[in-house]
Design a protein around this motif. Structure first.
Motif, PDB file in Angstrom:
ATOM      1  N   ALA A  25       0.789  -1.113   0.179  1.00 54.92           N
ATOM      2  CA  ALA A  25      -0.130   0.022   0.045  1.00 54.92           C
ATOM      3  C   ALA A  25       1.018   1.266  -0.051  1.00 54.92           C
ATOM      4  O   ALA A  25       1.978   1.306   0.346  1.00 54.92           O
ATOM      5  N   GLY A  26       0.177   2.438  -0.506  1.00 55.87           N
ATOM      6  CA  GLY A  26       0.817   3.691  -0.254  1.00 55.87           C
ATOM      7  C   GLY A  26       1.880   3.933  -1.292  1.00 55.87           C
ATOM      8  O   GLY A  26       2.876   4.768  -1.427  1.00 55.87           O
ATOM      9  N   TYR A  27       1.828   3.245  -2.467  1.00 55.48           N
ATOM     10  CA  TYR A  27       2.725   3.452  -3.683  1.00 55.48           C
ATOM     11  C   TYR A  27       2.249   4.712  -4.450  1.00 55.48           C
ATOM     12  O   TYR A  27       1.176   4.821  -4.529  1.00 55.48           O
ATOM     13  N   LEU A  51      -0.216   8.764 -10.030  1.00 57.22           N
ATOM     14  CA  LEU A  51      -1.426   8.272  -9.234  1.00 57.22           C
ATOM     15  C   LEU A  51      -0.794   7.952  -7.879  1.00 57.22           C
ATOM     16  O   LEU A  51       0.065   7.179  -7.839  1.00 57.22           O
ATOM     17  N   GLY A  52      -1.365   8.687  -6.944  1.00 51.28           N
ATOM     18  CA  GLY A  52      -0.780   8.408  -5.507  1.00 51.28           C
ATOM     19  C   GLY A  52      -1.597   7.459  -4.595  1.00 51.28           C
ATOM     20  O   GLY A  52      -2.571   7.109  -4.981  1.00 51.28           O
ATOM     21  N   ASP A  53      -1.020   7.118  -3.290  1.00 50.05           N
ATOM     22  CA  ASP A  53      -1.812   6.303  -2.604  1.00 50.05           C
ATOM     23  C   ASP A  53      -2.309   5.105  -3.448  1.00 50.05           C
ATOM     24  O   ASP A  53      -3.591   4.787  -3.059  1.00 50.05           O
ATOM     25  N   ALA A  72      -5.785   2.211  -8.040  1.00 52.43           N
ATOM     26  CA  ALA A  72      -5.529   3.729  -8.082  1.00 52.43           C
ATOM     27  C   ALA A  72      -7.067   4.545  -8.247  1.00 52.43           C
ATOM     28  O   ALA A  72      -7.834   3.936  -8.343  1.00 52.43           O
ATOM     29  N   HIS A  73      -6.670   5.806  -7.681  1.00 54.54           N
ATOM     30  CA  HIS A  73      -8.064   6.556  -7.927  1.00 54.54           C
ATOM     31  C   HIS A  73      -7.597   7.937  -8.836  1.00 54.54           C
ATOM     32  O   HIS A  73      -7.165   8.969  -8.391  1.00 54.54           O
TER      33      HIS A  73
END
Length: 167
Positions: free
Chosen positions: A90-92, A107-109, A133-134
């Protein structure tokens, strides 16, 4: 910890969906990627994984690198097939580098999971995985245009894990 820096890869799938955050719906996407790299990448998942799947070249092999320490080009179990790896990260930060314009899709988080390793004789391994991703809605369209195409990909683990942990 697994990371990639401007690695040539294939964007194998883009699956847009909605995620519920309380009562709110947020855009999410599952991105499938596939890469073929040196089997050295296996050590980023577990230090013993490369040695479990590969062995050194035989004395009769004409491989010019066979005397280099850590060089393990031969499959231990050629009939094994692809293996799943159950660890989730997680957190990539995921970046799909987009041409020379520098108009990258960042793309964060992100979560990275569903790893599959396809060990190949000669010292390479195919790695496929999913990135959750979001994206912004405009980036989703650009990602969909890249399905089944070669892309340049960077995956950066969370800053707290850059110290070389054993994940």
């Amino acid at each position: 910890m697994f990371s990639l820096d401007k690695q040539e890869s294939t964007l194998t799938s883009v699956n847009p969906r909605a995620e519920l955050h309380g009562e709110d719906k947020h855009l999410a996407v599952n991105l499938g990627f596939a890469i073929t790299v040196s089997n050295d990448v296996l050590s980023e998942f577990d230090p013993a994984l490369k040695g479990a799947l590969y062995r050194a070249a035989d004395a009769s092999d004409s491989d010019m690198f066979k005397d280099e320490p850590g060089y393990l080009p031969k499959l231990r179990f050629p009939l094994l097939g692809a293996l799943k790896w159950g660890k989730e990260y997680a957190g990539y930060t995921t970046t799909v580098h987009y041409g020379v314009s520098g108009d990258d899709i960042a793309l964060g988080d992100c979560q990275v999971n569903k790893f599959r390793f396809d060990a190949k004789d000669g010292g390479s391994v195919g790695v496929s995985f999913r990135v959750i991703a979001h994206p912004k809605s405009e980036d989703l369209g650009r990602l969909c245009e890249m399905i089944q195409q070669g892309v340049t990909l960077s995956l950066v683990p969370p800053a707290a894990d850059l110290g070389g942990g054993e994940d």
